[in-house]
Design an enzyme around this catalytic site. Structure first.
Site, PDB file in Angstrom:
ATOM      1  N   PHE A  26       0.812  -1.227   0.000  1.00 55.53           N
ATOM      2  CA  PHE A  26       0.000   0.000   0.000  1.00 55.53           C
ATOM      3  C   PHE A  26       0.840   1.270   0.000  1.00 55.53           C
ATOM      4  O   PHE A  26       0.308   2.364  -0.121  1.00 55.53           O
ATOM      5  CB  PHE A  26      -1.025   0.012   1.142  1.00 55.53           C
ATOM      6  CG  PHE A  26      -0.514  -0.364   2.512  1.00 55.53           C
ATOM      7  CD1 PHE A  26       0.555   0.277   3.106  1.00 55.53           C
ATOM      8  CD2 PHE A  26      -1.159  -1.373   3.228  1.00 55.53           C
ATOM      9  CE1 PHE A  26       0.997  -0.066   4.369  1.00 55.53           C
ATOM     10  CE2 PHE A  26      -0.732  -1.726   4.506  1.00 55.53           C
ATOM     11  CZ  PHE A  26       0.358  -1.063   5.082  1.00 55.53           C
TER      12      PHE A  26
ATOM     13  N   HIS B 211      -2.246   3.519  12.438  1.00 55.97           N
ATOM     14  CA  HIS B 211      -1.509   3.736  13.695  1.00 55.97           C
ATOM     15  C   HIS B 211      -0.124   3.079  13.683  1.00 55.97           C
ATOM     16  O   HIS B 211       0.686   3.332  14.578  1.00 55.97           O
ATOM     17  CB  HIS B 211      -2.334   3.303  14.904  1.00 55.97           C
ATOM     18  CG  HIS B 211      -2.495   1.827  15.087  1.00 55.97           C
ATOM     19  ND1 HIS B 211      -3.022   1.282  16.233  1.00 55.97           N
ATOM     20  CD2 HIS B 211      -2.212   0.759  14.282  1.00 55.97           C
ATOM     21  CE1 HIS B 211      -3.053  -0.032  16.139  1.00 55.97           C
ATOM     22  NE2 HIS B 211      -2.575  -0.374  14.960  1.00 55.97           N
TER      23      HIS B 211
END
Length: 342
Positions: free
Chosen positions: A229, A247
Site C-alpha cells: 500500500f 496507527h
C-alpha cells in the site's frame, strides 16, 4: 484525593502487571484452558495429562484463579471462568493467539528500551533487531502466522458489529487495505449479498485469507490481491476500508497510503477508517490501553495513536473530508470515520 494506601496498592499492581501477563502466557503455552474445557477438574489429573508436575500446576492455577481466569470451588479443583474460557482454542471468540503474540518476546523486548525511544524518538525494535518489525515477521513464517491470527482474533468482535454501524448497501465493491485474512470484510459481505470484496495485503499478511473466505462461503464474491500500500492500491472499488493500519505509521507514510486511496477512489466512493481514537485529554479513570498502545507503536513500529483532530488533518492532507465520525462498539476506543473525496 486518592488515599495513600490505595495509591500504593494501585502502583504496586501496575508494576507487577508484567507478572500477570506472563502468568496468562504460561496458561496459553501449556494449553491449560483446552485441558479444562467446560469441566471442573483436579489439578493433579490435568497435570498428568499434560505431563507436568502437579505441584507447580497447582501454583499456576491458583494464580490464574486470583486473576479471575479460573475458580477454585474446593482445594485443588479448578474450573474456567467466562474470561478464562477465551483462552480455549476451540471457541470462535478465542483470544488464545492474541495473548500468545502480545506476550511473546518479539513484542515485549523493545519495551525494555522505552526510555531510549522517549529520549530519541526512535523505534527501539529496529535498533535491537536490526530491521523493522514487519520485516522481522516476514523472515519468520511461524511468527507471521501467529501475528496474523492475533490480529484476526483482536478484530473479530468489532467486525461482527460493523454492519450495524456502517450501511454498505449502496456500494458494489469493498476493498480492505491491509485486510489480513478477511476477518473485517466477511461480516460486511454477509450482511450485503450484492457487495463484492477484495482483500488487499502482502502475500504473508493475507496467507490465511483464502481459507477464511472459503469457510465463509465467499470465494465467489471476494478475491485476494497482493501488493504494497506504499506503492499503490488496486482500482475498481467504490468503498475502501482501512483498519488498524494507520496507527502503525508516521504522518507522512499515512498520507502516502491515504493518497493512493484517493487516487483510485471514484467521486461517489467512500473511505472507511477504523482506528483507535484518543480523547483530546486523558480522562481520569478512562482506559489506559489506548495510551499503552500508543507507546507500543513508538517502541515497536514507529507509529502512533491519534486524536480525532489528527485524523481530520491526515484526511485533509490526502484529499478527503471526514463526514461521519462515531465510536464503534464494543467499547475499546475504536471509531468509525467515513471520509469522502474532495
Amino acid at each position: 484525593m486518592t488515599d495513600p494506601a490505595q495509591g500504593r496498592a494501585r502502583l504496586t499492581q501496575t508494576v507487577l502487571g508484567f507478572m500477570a501477563a506472563q502468568t496468562v502466557r504460561a496458561a496459553v503455552r501449556l494449553t491449560l484452558a483446552d485441558a479444562f474445557g467446560d469441566a471442573t477438574r483436579d489439578h493433579a489429573e490435568v497435570a498428568a495429562e499434560l505431563d507436568l508436575p502437579a505441584g507447580t500446576v497447582n501454583r499456576l492455577l491458583r494464580a490464574l484463579a486470583a486473576l479471575g481466569l479460573f475458580t477454585e470451588p474446593e482445594p485443588g479443583r479448578f474450573a474456567l471462568t467466562s474470561t478464562g474460557a477465551l483462552l480455549r482454542t476451540d471457541r470462535p471468540d478465542s483470544l488464545h493467539s492474541f495473548v500468545d503474540m502480545f506476550t511473546d518476546p518479539v513484542m515485549i523486548r523493545a519495551w525494555e528500551e522505552l526510555p531510549h525511544s522517549v529520549r530519541t524518538g526512535r523505534t527501539s525494535f529496529d535498533e535491537l533487531f536490526g530491521e523493522p518489525f514487519f520485516a522481522h515477521l516476514r523472515g519468520r513464517p511461524d511468527k507471521s502466522a501467529l501475528f496474523n491470527a492475533s490480529m484476526s482474533q483482536g478484530t473479530r468482535a468489532l467486525a461482527e458489529t460493523l454492519p450495524e454501524v456502517f450501511d454498505a448497501s449502496r456500494f458494489h465493491t469493498a476493498l480492505d487495505i491491509g485486510g489480513g485474512d478477511g476477518t473485517l470484510l466477511v461480516p460486511l459481505l454477509k450482511a450485503n449479498p450484492a457487495l463484492r470484496g477484495i482483500v488487499f495485503d502482502s502475500a504473508e499478511g493475507s496467507a490465511q485469507a483464502p481459507d477464511r473466505l472459503a469457510a465463509a462461503g465467499l470465494t465467489e464474491r471476494c478475491t485476494v490481491s497482493h501488493g504494497d500500500f506504499f506503492t499503490g492500491l488496486p482500482s475498481g472499488a467504490d468503498l475502501y476500508l482501512i483498519k488498524s493500519i494507520l496507527h502503525d505509521w508516521d504522518t507522512d507514510r499515512c498520507v502516502t497510503i491515504l493518497g493512493h486511496c484517493r487516487s483510485v477512489l471514484p467521486e461517489h466512493g467512500r473511505l472507511l477508517i477504523i482506528e483507535p481514537v484518543l480523547p483530546p485529554t486523558v480522562v481520569p479513570g478512562g482506559p489506559a490501553g489506548l495510551y499503552l498502545s500508543d507507546l507500543n507503536m513508538l517502541v515497536n513500529v514507529g507509529g502512533r495513536e491519534r486524536t480525532l483532530a489528527d485524523f481530520h488533518e491526515l484526511c485533509q492532507r490526502a484529499g478527503f473530508a471526514v463526514e461521519v465520525a462515531e465510536p464503534v462498539p464494543p467499547a475499546g476506543g475504536f471509531w468509525c470515520l467515513v471520509a469522502r473525496p474532495v
